[in-house]
Design a protein around this motif. Structure first.
Motif, PDB file in Angstrom:
ATOM      1  N   VAL A  67       0.852  -1.211   0.000  1.00 55.56           N
ATOM      2  CA  VAL A  67       0.000   0.000   0.000  1.00 55.56           C
ATOM      3  C   VAL A  67       0.881   1.252   0.000  1.00 55.56           C
ATOM      4  CG1 VAL A  67      -1.669   1.343   1.326  1.00 55.56           C
ATOM      5  CG2 VAL A  67      -1.991  -1.116   1.067  1.00 55.56           C
ATOM      6  N   ILE A  68       1.927   1.250   0.810  1.00 56.74           N
ATOM      7  CA  ILE A  68       2.865   2.390   0.814  1.00 56.74           C
ATOM      8  C   ILE A  68       3.520   2.535  -0.561  1.00 56.74           C
ATOM      9  CG2 ILE A  68       5.042   3.248   1.759  1.00 56.74           C
ATOM     10  CD1 ILE A  68       4.227   1.966   4.434  1.00 56.74           C
ATOM     11  N   GLY A  69       3.928   1.399  -1.155  1.00 56.79           N
ATOM     12  CA  GLY A  69       4.536   1.426  -2.491  1.00 56.79           C
ATOM     13  C   GLY A  69       3.596   1.966  -3.544  1.00 56.79           C
ATOM     14  N   ALA A  70       2.324   1.563  -3.475  1.00 55.73           N
ATOM     15  CA  ALA A  70       1.334   2.046  -4.442  1.00 55.73           C
ATOM     16  C   ALA A  70       1.133   3.551  -4.323  1.00 55.73           C
ATOM     17  CB  ALA A  70       0.000   1.317  -4.222  1.00 55.73           C
ATOM     18  N   LEU A 133     -13.007 -11.945   1.670  1.00 54.88           N
ATOM     19  CA  LEU A 133     -14.399 -11.597   1.352  1.00 54.88           C
ATOM     20  C   LEU A 133     -14.726 -10.198   1.859  1.00 54.88           C
ATOM     21  CD1 LEU A 133     -17.239 -12.329   0.337  1.00 54.88           C
ATOM     22  CD2 LEU A 133     -17.672 -13.386   2.562  1.00 54.88           C
ATOM     23  N   PHE A 134     -14.318  -9.903   3.079  1.00 54.16           N
ATOM     24  CA  PHE A 134     -14.554  -8.582   3.670  1.00 54.16           C
ATOM     25  C   PHE A 134     -13.883  -7.494   2.836  1.00 54.16           C
ATOM     26  CE2 PHE A 134     -13.133  -5.184   6.564  1.00 54.16           C
ATOM     27  CZ  PHE A 134     -14.369  -4.762   7.043  1.00 54.16           C
ATOM     28  N   ILE A 135     -12.629  -7.726   2.442  1.00 61.12           N
ATOM     29  CA  ILE A 135     -11.891  -6.753   1.639  1.00 61.12           C
ATOM     30  C   ILE A 135     -12.495  -6.621   0.243  1.00 61.12           C
ATOM     31  CG2 ILE A 135      -9.655  -6.325   0.516  1.00 61.12           C
ATOM     32  CD1 ILE A 135      -8.336  -7.480   3.033  1.00 61.12           C
ATOM     33  N   ALA A 136     -12.869  -7.752  -0.367  1.00 62.25           N
ATOM     34  CA  ALA A 136     -13.450  -7.738  -1.718  1.00 62.25           C
ATOM     35  C   ALA A 136     -14.757  -6.955  -1.756  1.00 62.25           C
ATOM     36  CB  ALA A 136     -13.674  -9.166  -2.209  1.00 62.25           C
ATOM     37  N   VAL A 137     -15.592  -7.136  -0.740  1.00 58.58           N
ATOM     38  CA  VAL A 137     -16.864  -6.387  -0.672  1.00 58.58           C
ATOM     39  C   VAL A 137     -16.579  -4.896  -0.541  1.00 58.58           C
ATOM     40  CG1 VAL A 137     -18.917  -5.956   0.742  1.00 58.58           C
ATOM     41  CG2 VAL A 137     -18.218  -8.306   0.256  1.00 58.58           C
ATOM     42  N   GLY A 138     -15.606  -4.554   0.315  1.00 55.93           N
ATOM     43  CA  GLY A 138     -15.239  -3.146   0.476  1.00 55.93           C
ATOM     44  C   GLY A 138     -14.719  -2.526  -0.817  1.00 55.93           C
ATOM     45  N   ILE A 139     -13.888  -3.272  -1.541  1.00 55.69           N
ATOM     46  CA  ILE A 139     -13.348  -2.783  -2.818  1.00 55.69           C
ATOM     47  C   ILE A 139     -14.463  -2.627  -3.850  1.00 55.69           C
ATOM     48  CG2 ILE A 139     -11.852  -3.377  -4.777  1.00 55.69           C
ATOM     49  CD1 ILE A 139      -9.933  -4.658  -2.778  1.00 55.69           C
ATOM     50  N   PHE A 140     -15.380  -3.598  -3.884  1.00 53.88           N
ATOM     51  CA  PHE A 140     -16.497  -3.523  -4.837  1.00 53.88           C
ATOM     52  C   PHE A 140     -17.364  -2.293  -4.562  1.00 53.88           C
ATOM     53  CE2 PHE A 140     -20.702  -4.794  -6.492  1.00 53.88           C
ATOM     54  CZ  PHE A 140     -20.338  -5.116  -7.794  1.00 53.88           C
ATOM     55  N   SER A 175      -4.906   3.905  -5.970  1.00 49.85           N
ATOM     56  CA  SER A 175      -3.625   3.212  -5.838  1.00 49.85           C
ATOM     57  C   SER A 175      -3.595   2.348  -4.578  1.00 49.85           C
ATOM     58  CB  SER A 175      -2.476   4.216  -5.807  1.00 49.85           C
ATOM     59  OG  SER A 175      -2.388   4.909  -7.032  1.00 49.85           O
ATOM     60  N   ALA A 176      -4.130   2.880  -3.477  1.00 48.44           N
ATOM     61  CA  ALA A 176      -4.158   2.125  -2.222  1.00 48.44           C
ATOM     62  C   ALA A 176      -5.017   0.868  -2.360  1.00 48.44           C
ATOM     63  CB  ALA A 176      -4.688   3.002  -1.092  1.00 48.44           C
ATOM     64  N   VAL A 177      -6.150   0.988  -3.053  1.00 50.52           N
ATOM     65  CA  VAL A 177      -7.040  -0.159  -3.268  1.00 50.52           C
ATOM     66  C   VAL A 177      -6.340  -1.227  -4.102  1.00 50.52           C
ATOM     67  CG1 VAL A 177      -9.109  -0.876  -4.545  1.00 50.52           C
ATOM     68  CG2 VAL A 177      -9.231   1.028  -2.948  1.00 50.52           C
ATOM     69  N   ILE A 178      -5.636  -0.794  -5.147  1.00 45.40           N
ATOM     70  CA  ILE A 178      -4.889  -1.746  -5.994  1.00 45.40           C
ATOM     71  C   ILE A 178      -3.846  -2.489  -5.157  1.00 45.40           C
ATOM     72  CG2 ILE A 178      -3.291  -1.977  -7.931  1.00 45.40           C
ATOM     73  CD1 ILE A 178      -4.637   0.496  -9.140  1.00 45.40           C
ATOM     74  N   GLY A 179      -3.102  -1.734  -4.368  1.00 43.85           N
ATOM     75  CA  GLY A 179      -2.070  -2.342  -3.529  1.00 43.85           C
ATOM     76  C   GLY A 179      -2.650  -3.346  -2.549  1.00 43.85           C
ATOM     77  N   LEU A 180      -3.763  -2.995  -1.916  1.00 44.99           N
ATOM     78  CA  LEU A 180      -4.408  -3.887  -0.961  1.00 44.99           C
ATOM     79  C   LEU A 180      -4.872  -5.173  -1.629  1.00 44.99           C
ATOM     80  CD1 LEU A 180      -5.562  -4.378   1.883  1.00 44.99           C
ATOM     81  CD2 LEU A 180      -7.617  -3.138   1.164  1.00 44.99           C
ATOM     82  N   PHE A 181      -5.508  -5.040  -2.787  1.00 41.88           N
ATOM     83  CA  PHE A 181      -6.039  -6.215  -3.484  1.00 41.88           C
ATOM     84  C   PHE A 181      -4.917  -7.131  -3.966  1.00 41.88           C
ATOM     85  CE2 PHE A 181      -7.787  -8.377  -7.270  1.00 41.88           C
ATOM     86  CZ  PHE A 181      -8.841  -9.033  -6.661  1.00 41.88           C
ATOM     87  N   ILE A 182      -3.880  -6.558  -4.520  1.00 40.61           N
ATOM     88  CA  ILE A 182      -2.762  -7.365  -5.019  1.00 40.61           C
ATOM     89  C   ILE A 182      -2.068  -8.107  -3.877  1.00 40.61           C
ATOM     90  CG2 ILE A 182      -0.420  -7.198  -5.990  1.00 40.61           C
ATOM     91  CD1 ILE A 182      -1.519  -5.124  -7.945  1.00 40.61           C
TER      92      ILE A 182
END
Length: 275
Positions: A67-70, A133-140, A175-182
């Motif tokens: 997340v910091i890198g993103a 699942l919790f993170i995926a719902v939040g990202i969606f 960018s933070a969302v991308i980093g978290l998901f990856i």
């Protein structure tokens, strides 16, 4: 019984990835940032290595560093617009270099690092699925709320600013969302295949339709089909799950390119007939 439970959890995790990854992929392609997934996966590997050397949880250390890198990549993109690709290349090299150096300091971590390099979706635990699942719902939900603003910002940042959109905040949050998901994907898919799983379904959908709203639907559908076929073929043949899924996606993009070419030839002939 145990094999069935493993496959069920793998299928659930695979479907969650299949729904979210193409959405991120579409926006990355539109922003001409397809390589950012590879860069963040290299940074994630450095995060895992740091966690192993410090004796802390590598998963959480990976999430934090990615997340910091993103966010840092986004900062460089805004600050040095003419050299944004160079910053991505630098961080990619830095991430892998740090990981390899730390692995040499702590050789016992090499086996753990292999799990992150290649991933194993069939060994995902119920706890990992619950967190994912919790993170995926939040990202969606995030993409449902920001989809229109992201679309406007990507195509014309000046118009987005006039419309009252905080482009800096939106870019950093994206960018933070991308980093978290990856960082959540890597233990399941592996660092080497993250980019393919994110980008290929989106690339297929873009070949098949020019309507923005349909791109997401087609990309997610293609991703789910390829994920299912990849897991089934992996179970039947004994091939690595992540690689099997990626191969089906490669096959899918080849078919989409052939379809697009045949379509162009067909309409060209129709046009010649009317002339």
């Amino acid at each position: 019984m145990f094999e069935l439970a493993f496959m069920q959890r793998a299928l659930i995790a695979g479907m969650l990835i299949a729904i979210i990854a193409p959405i991120i992929g579409v926006f990355l392609i539109m922003r001409k940032q397809s390589l950012i997934a590879d860069t963040l996966s290299h940074i994630a590997l450095a995060g895992v290595a740091v966690g192993l050397v410090l004796g802390s949880q590598p998963e959480w250390m990976s999430i934090l560093i990615v997340v910091i890198g993103a966010l840092f990549i986004e900062f460089l993109r805004m600050r040095f617009k003419s050299y944004s690709d160079v910053s991505i290349a630098i961080l990619m090299a830095a991430g892998l270099s740090i990981a390899l150096c730390l692995m040499s300091i702590s050789p016992s971590s090499a086996k753990t690092m292999d799990q992150y390099l290649f991933g194993s979706i069939v060994t995902v635990t119920q706890q990992q699925i619950n967190i994912f699942l919790f993170i995926a719902v939040g990202i969606f939900i995030y993409f449902l709320i920001t989809k229109r603003s992201l679309y406007t910002m990507i195509f014309n940042e000046d118009v987005a600013k006039v419309a009252g959109i905080s482009t800096k905040l939106l870019s950093f949050s994206f960018s933070a969302v991308i980093g978290l998901f990856i960082s959540m994907m890597i233990p399941m898919i592996g660092m080497l295949l993250v980019s393919a799983i994110i980008i290929l379904p989106a690339a297929i959908a873009i070949q098949l339709t020019t309507r923005f709203r349909y791109v997401f639907v087609i990309a997610s559908f293609v991703s789910m089909v390829c994920t299912f076929l990849g897991l089934v073929s992996s179970y039947k043949i004994g091939t690595p799950p992540g690689a099997s899924i990626a191969l089906w996606m490669v096959f899918g993009i080849l078919l989409s390119l052939i379809y697009k070419k045949l379509k162009e030839i067909y309409f060209k002939r129709i046009g010649e007939e009317y002339e």
